[in-house]
Write a protein that holds these residues in place. Sequence first.
Motif, PDB file in Angstrom:
ATOM      1  N   SER A 175      -3.444  -7.619 -14.695  1.00  0.00           N
ATOM      2  CA  SER A 175      -2.454  -8.455 -15.372  1.00  0.00           C
ATOM      3  C   SER A 175      -3.109  -9.620 -16.094  1.00  0.00           C
ATOM      4  O   SER A 175      -2.785  -9.939 -17.238  1.00  0.00           O
ATOM      5  CB  SER A 175      -1.423  -8.969 -14.368  1.00  0.00           C
ATOM      6  OG  SER A 175      -0.605  -7.913 -13.942  1.00  0.00           O
ATOM      7  N   THR A 176      -4.052 -10.300 -15.422  1.00  0.00           N
ATOM      8  CA  THR A 176      -4.726 -11.423 -16.059  1.00  0.00           C
ATOM      9  C   THR A 176      -5.516 -10.955 -17.267  1.00  0.00           C
ATOM     10  O   THR A 176      -5.525 -11.592 -18.317  1.00  0.00           O
ATOM     11  CB  THR A 176      -5.650 -12.124 -15.061  1.00  0.00           C
ATOM     12  OG1 THR A 176      -4.862 -12.559 -13.949  1.00  0.00           O
ATOM     13  CG2 THR A 176      -6.327 -13.326 -15.693  1.00  0.00           C
ATOM     14  N   LEU A 177      -6.177  -9.801 -17.126  1.00  0.00           N
ATOM     15  CA  LEU A 177      -6.959  -9.264 -18.242  1.00  0.00           C
ATOM     16  C   LEU A 177      -6.070  -8.886 -19.401  1.00  0.00           C
ATOM     17  O   LEU A 177      -6.428  -9.069 -20.567  1.00  0.00           O
ATOM     18  CB  LEU A 177      -7.761  -8.052 -17.773  1.00  0.00           C
ATOM     19  CG  LEU A 177      -8.880  -8.381 -16.760  1.00  0.00           C
ATOM     20  CD1 LEU A 177      -9.422  -7.088 -16.166  1.00  0.00           C
ATOM     21  CD2 LEU A 177      -9.980  -9.176 -17.417  1.00  0.00           C
ATOM     22  N   LYS A 220       6.402 -17.842 -14.039  1.00  0.00           N
ATOM     23  CA  LYS A 220       5.212 -18.578 -14.469  1.00  0.00           C
ATOM     24  C   LYS A 220       4.035 -18.179 -13.574  1.00  0.00           C
ATOM     25  O   LYS A 220       4.182 -17.509 -12.564  1.00  0.00           O
ATOM     26  CB  LYS A 220       5.468 -20.084 -14.351  1.00  0.00           C
ATOM     27  CG  LYS A 220       6.644 -20.598 -15.172  1.00  0.00           C
ATOM     28  CD  LYS A 220       6.330 -20.596 -16.642  1.00  0.00           C
ATOM     29  CE  LYS A 220       7.484 -21.143 -17.470  1.00  0.00           C
ATOM     30  NZ  LYS A 220       7.751 -22.566 -17.187  1.00  0.00           N
ATOM     31  N   GLY A 221       2.837 -18.627 -13.944  1.00  0.00           N
ATOM     32  CA  GLY A 221       1.668 -18.383 -13.127  1.00  0.00           C
ATOM     33  C   GLY A 221       1.202 -16.946 -13.215  1.00  0.00           C
ATOM     34  O   GLY A 221       1.414 -16.251 -14.207  1.00  0.00           O
ATOM     35  N   ALA A 222       0.556 -16.484 -12.154  1.00  0.00           N
ATOM     36  CA  ALA A 222       0.101 -15.090 -12.116  1.00  0.00           C
ATOM     37  C   ALA A 222       1.309 -14.166 -12.031  1.00  0.00           C
ATOM     38  O   ALA A 222       2.310 -14.506 -11.393  1.00  0.00           O
ATOM     39  CB  ALA A 222      -0.806 -14.877 -10.905  1.00  0.00           C
ATOM     40  N   PRO A 223       1.248 -12.993 -12.676  1.00  0.00           N
ATOM     41  CA  PRO A 223       2.395 -12.087 -12.641  1.00  0.00           C
ATOM     42  C   PRO A 223       2.740 -11.660 -11.213  1.00  0.00           C
ATOM     43  O   PRO A 223       1.858 -11.388 -10.400  1.00  0.00           O
ATOM     44  CB  PRO A 223       1.921 -10.885 -13.462  1.00  0.00           C
ATOM     45  CG  PRO A 223       0.823 -11.407 -14.309  1.00  0.00           C
ATOM     46  CD  PRO A 223       0.146 -12.459 -13.488  1.00  0.00           C
ATOM     47  N   LYS A 277       4.765 -12.466 -21.757  1.00  0.00           N
ATOM     48  CA  LYS A 277       5.107 -13.301 -20.612  1.00  0.00           C
ATOM     49  C   LYS A 277       5.286 -12.407 -19.392  1.00  0.00           C
ATOM     50  O   LYS A 277       5.402 -11.179 -19.514  1.00  0.00           O
ATOM     51  CB  LYS A 277       6.371 -14.115 -20.875  1.00  0.00           C
ATOM     52  CG  LYS A 277       7.602 -13.306 -21.246  1.00  0.00           C
ATOM     53  CD  LYS A 277       8.751 -14.234 -21.631  1.00  0.00           C
ATOM     54  CE  LYS A 277       9.983 -13.467 -22.086  1.00  0.00           C
ATOM     55  NZ  LYS A 277      11.076 -14.384 -22.520  1.00  0.00           N
ATOM     56  N   ASN A 278       5.308 -13.033 -18.228  1.00  0.00           N
ATOM     57  CA  ASN A 278       5.459 -12.290 -16.988  1.00  0.00           C
ATOM     58  C   ASN A 278       6.902 -11.830 -16.805  1.00  0.00           C
ATOM     59  O   ASN A 278       7.836 -12.634 -16.919  1.00  0.00           O
ATOM     60  CB  ASN A 278       5.096 -13.158 -15.784  1.00  0.00           C
ATOM     61  CG  ASN A 278       3.678 -13.656 -15.820  1.00  0.00           C
ATOM     62  OD1 ASN A 278       2.813 -13.029 -16.413  1.00  0.00           O
ATOM     63  ND2 ASN A 278       3.436 -14.800 -15.184  1.00  0.00           N
ATOM     64  N   VAL A 336       2.884 -15.379  -5.179  1.00  0.00           N
ATOM     65  CA  VAL A 336       1.776 -14.529  -5.618  1.00  0.00           C
ATOM     66  C   VAL A 336       0.475 -15.143  -5.120  1.00  0.00           C
ATOM     67  O   VAL A 336       0.166 -16.294  -5.433  1.00  0.00           O
ATOM     68  CB  VAL A 336       1.751 -14.398  -7.158  1.00  0.00           C
ATOM     69  CG1 VAL A 336       0.631 -13.464  -7.586  1.00  0.00           C
ATOM     70  CG2 VAL A 336       3.092 -13.917  -7.684  1.00  0.00           C
ATOM     71  N   ARG A 337      -0.249 -14.385  -4.320  1.00  0.00           N
ATOM     72  CA  ARG A 337      -1.520 -14.852  -3.760  1.00  0.00           C
ATOM     73  C   ARG A 337      -1.362 -16.195  -3.062  1.00  0.00           C
ATOM     74  O   ARG A 337      -2.182 -17.105  -3.209  1.00  0.00           O
ATOM     75  CB  ARG A 337      -2.579 -14.938  -4.853  1.00  0.00           C
ATOM     76  CG  ARG A 337      -2.840 -13.598  -5.534  1.00  0.00           C
ATOM     77  CD  ARG A 337      -3.673 -13.761  -6.790  1.00  0.00           C
ATOM     78  NE  ARG A 337      -3.606 -12.583  -7.621  1.00  0.00           N
ATOM     79  CZ  ARG A 337      -3.925 -12.547  -8.915  1.00  0.00           C
ATOM     80  NH1 ARG A 337      -4.317 -13.642  -9.524  1.00  0.00           N
ATOM     81  NH2 ARG A 337      -3.838 -11.429  -9.600  1.00  0.00           N
ATOM     82  N   GLY A 338      -0.284 -16.332  -2.324  1.00  0.00           N
ATOM     83  CA  GLY A 338      -0.062 -17.527  -1.525  1.00  0.00           C
ATOM     84  C   GLY A 338       0.530 -18.702  -2.278  1.00  0.00           C
ATOM     85  O   GLY A 338       0.809 -19.748  -1.676  1.00  0.00           O
ATOM     86  N   ARG A 339       0.752 -18.568  -3.565  1.00  0.00           N
ATOM     87  CA  ARG A 339       1.300 -19.664  -4.368  1.00  0.00           C
ATOM     88  C   ARG A 339       2.711 -19.328  -4.821  1.00  0.00           C
ATOM     89  O   ARG A 339       2.974 -18.240  -5.345  1.00  0.00           O
ATOM     90  CB  ARG A 339       0.410 -19.935  -5.577  1.00  0.00           C
ATOM     91  CG  ARG A 339       0.947 -21.004  -6.514  1.00  0.00           C
ATOM     92  CD  ARG A 339      -0.054 -21.356  -7.598  1.00  0.00           C
ATOM     93  NE  ARG A 339      -1.238 -21.989  -7.024  1.00  0.00           N
ATOM     94  CZ  ARG A 339      -2.260 -22.445  -7.746  1.00  0.00           C
ATOM     95  NH1 ARG A 339      -2.246 -22.302  -9.073  1.00  0.00           N
ATOM     96  NH2 ARG A 339      -3.295 -23.004  -7.164  1.00  0.00           N
ATOM     97  N   ALA A 340       3.640 -20.263  -4.641  1.00  0.00           N
ATOM     98  CA  ALA A 340       5.030 -20.068  -5.054  1.00  0.00           C
ATOM     99  C   ALA A 340       5.191 -20.501  -6.509  1.00  0.00           C
ATOM    100  O   ALA A 340       5.100 -21.699  -6.821  1.00  0.00           O
ATOM    101  CB  ALA A 340       5.966 -20.865  -4.154  1.00  0.00           C
ATOM    102  N   ASN A 341       5.396 -19.541  -7.401  1.00  0.00           N
ATOM    103  CA  ASN A 341       5.537 -19.820  -8.830  1.00  0.00           C
ATOM    104  C   ASN A 341       6.998 -19.824  -9.251  1.00  0.00           C
ATOM    105  O   ASN A 341       7.823 -19.107  -8.680  1.00  0.00           O
ATOM    106  CB  ASN A 341       4.784 -18.757  -9.638  1.00  0.00           C
ATOM    107  CG  ASN A 341       3.302 -18.751  -9.359  1.00  0.00           C
ATOM    108  OD1 ASN A 341       2.704 -19.802  -9.154  1.00  0.00           O
ATOM    109  ND2 ASN A 341       2.695 -17.568  -9.349  1.00  0.00           N
TER     110      ASN A 341
END
Length: 424
Positions: free
Chosen positions: A18-20, A343-346, A375-376, A397-402
């Motif tokens: 996703s980031t790529l 927002k943030g990582a998908p 956009k995500n 996502v990966r421990g972070r609340a977006n």
Amino acid sequence: MMRQGLSQLLPRLEASCSTLLQKNSGAACTSQLALTATGRRGFADDADLRKTPLHAFHVENGGKMVPFAGWSMPIQYKESIMDSSIFCRKNAALFDVAHMCGASFRGKDAVEFLESLIVGDVASLEDRTGTLSVFTNDKGGIIDDSVITKVDGEDLYVVLNAGCRDKDIEHIQSHIKKFQGKGKKADFIIHDDRSLLALQGPAAHETLQPLLKDLDLNKFYFSNFSILDIAGIPCWLTRTGYTGEDGFEISVPDSHALELAQKLLESERVKLTGLGSRDALRLEAGLCLYGNDLNEDITPIEAGLKWTIGKRRRDACDFLGGEVIKKQMADGVSKRRVGFVSKGAPARQHSEIQTADGETVGEITSGAFSPTLKKNIAMGYVEKKHGKAGTELKVVVRGRANDATVTKMPFAPTTYFKGQKDPA
């Protein structure tokens, strides 16, 4: 159409790519896809996988072959998933979907039999038209989803998901034996000698029309079906697809699949496209993936698929799980499928959905960075009280609340052809 098979693979792809994709780094994403699809995670060796008649053609054209649902299939070609998805939205993509299981129900009681297993109103369909429906279990859960085409009153054509093939066949055969034991006439035929190609995108119409002698595509609408020759090859043609774009699915004898694919690819506006783009496109269109967004514990009411239940059938609900579904239609459900922009990582499958206070109220079932919208986007199930469009929530996502906002679907406008198209 909603299609399973990538459900085991794509959550891993989403996490790594996703980031790529956001950076449009096609080469890097390709390497990540190849790495994820190797034996590192215990996937079957290629020699053990089934192959479509186009397998060698995919490899010759740079297809990145990955295993899922027991098949070796192209996830992408030389272009990135992002670029291929955008090309489909502007031109046309040709997908090999021959891993899916085409089948027919035939006989004077075929409609009665199929309606005992699905929620749709097949009897009321006009000949050579179709509708999306779902097979249900005794609990009202979804065994599989499929487009049901009524060729005529004694011939019904369906396409089953690759990952559901074995359980679907077992389910159907167990019920048809009982049905036939009552003296009813219905047969179940699996078309393992046929391939399936999907031509999708705004250039699909103009690409296909010159290859047809006896059909004006301006009068051939979404969900219509025809048996005809395409470039002299006998085919079954349905105006449908799984991208949200206008397009066609073509059932063709295996012996002619390569010839037809090559003929369609003569157009500069058509490119071979992998199933990675197909998944991104279906998510943008708000379409479900079986195994992610649908399963045997989710009913069509919870999935937002009440519209697949034929109005004629809603009183009796005389199909498997009908009592459960009828009660849900009357009393409502506690959860519902909704879309999100975040927002943030998908977000990806199994990401928790929370309130601002950290209370878990649902789970993401599909998510990715949208190639078209940049956009995500995601879909998932939340408690009904949190399902209104515009509701602000969080996805972990990966421990972070977006930050995430409940959004109406489809995310990208659909362009199904319902008349008045000028192919020029």
